[in-house]
Design a protein around this motif. Structure first.
Motif, short mmCIF file in Angstrom:
data_model
loop_
_atom_site.label_atom_id
_atom_site.label_comp_id
_atom_site.label_asym_id
_atom_site.label_seq_id
_atom_site.Cartn_x
_atom_site.Cartn_y
_atom_site.Cartn_z
N HIS A 1 0.80 -1.23 0.00
CA HIS A 1 0.00 0.00 0.00
C HIS A 1 0.83 1.28 0.00
O HIS A 1 0.29 2.36 -0.21
CB HIS A 1 -0.96 0.00 1.19
N GLY B 1 -11.29 3.19 -0.45
CA GLY B 1 -11.27 4.38 -1.29
C GLY B 1 -9.93 4.60 -1.94
O GLY B 1 -8.91 4.07 -1.52
N ASP B 2 -9.97 5.40 -2.97
CA ASP B 2 -8.75 5.81 -3.67
C ASP B 2 -8.93 7.26 -4.08
O ASP B 2 -9.54 7.53 -5.10
CB ASP B 2 -8.50 4.93 -4.89
N PRO B 3 -8.52 8.23 -3.29
CA PRO B 3 -7.74 8.04 -2.07
C PRO B 3 -8.60 7.48 -0.92
O PRO B 3 -9.82 7.54 -0.97
CB PRO B 3 -7.25 9.45 -1.74
N ILE B 4 -7.90 7.00 0.09
CA ILE B 4 -8.57 6.42 1.25
C ILE B 4 -9.47 7.48 1.88
O ILE B 4 -9.07 8.62 2.06
CB ILE B 4 -7.52 5.94 2.29
N TYR B 5 -10.70 7.11 2.19
CA TYR B 5 -11.60 8.05 2.85
C TYR B 5 -12.18 7.51 4.16
O TYR B 5 -12.75 8.26 4.94
CB TYR B 5 -12.74 8.48 1.92
#
Length: 176
Positions: free
Chosen positions: A61, A88-92
């Motif tokens: 990651h 998420g991408d980005p992580i949310y």
């Protein structure tokens, strides 16, 4: 990267040199009882496997997900906290988990660690939600999250399995 929590505790990477502390502290029936993935008997091989998982996840990651909780006086690892199941991408959003060694429980350290970790991780990833599952019988962890300002969203029936038995879990969350 070190994250200062208070005068007694800080967070840092977990190293091979922490294997003896992992074996010493994780051979605790309460840690086994209150976590979903710890083995009943925590051995040196268990600690090495944990370190391999940390390394693999970090490489996969591209960021650190797990921190050792350290006693400032001598730097000994006395627990861990980290991200789990982020999305998420980005992580949310992300789940997180933690444990702390028996001599450090009931003194407010875990609540301080949770608060410090959340204060660091939420802006770093611009999270809009962070959450934790707590086994229904784990009243101490429930109190930690309540003191840290988490909302008890629900009791999830039969949400985990341990030793072939279904376990209910509380779902605690914070929103941003």
């Amino acid at each position: 990267m070190k994250i200062k929590i208070n005068k007694d505790i800080y967070l840092d990477r977990i190293f091979d040199s922490d294997i003896p502390s992992l074996v010493k502290w994780c051979n605790d029936p309460e840690i086994y009882r209150n976590t979903s993935s710890f083995p009943k008997e925590y051995t040196e091989d268990s600690a090495k496997a944990f370190l391999e998982i940390i390394s693999k996840n970090e490489k996969e990651h591209g960021f650190q997900q797990t921190w050792g909780i350290r006693w400032a006086e001598n730097g000994e690892m006395i627990g861990a906290i980290g991200l789990l199941n982020f999305a998420g991408d980005p992580i949310y959003k992300s789940e997180f988990g933690y444990w702390i060694a028996q001599p450090y429980r009931g003194k407010g350290y875990t609540t301080s660690v949770v608060n410090g970790f959340v204060d660091f991780i939420v802006p770093k990833f611009k999270l809009i939600r962070i959450f934790a599952h707590v086994m229904e019988h784990n009243i101490a962890s429930k109190k930690v999250l309540e003191k840290a300002g988490f909302v008890n969203e629900a009791l999830l029936k039969n949400n985990m399995q341990k030793e072939g038995k279904s376990i209910n879990t509380w779902l605690f969350a914070k929103y941003y």
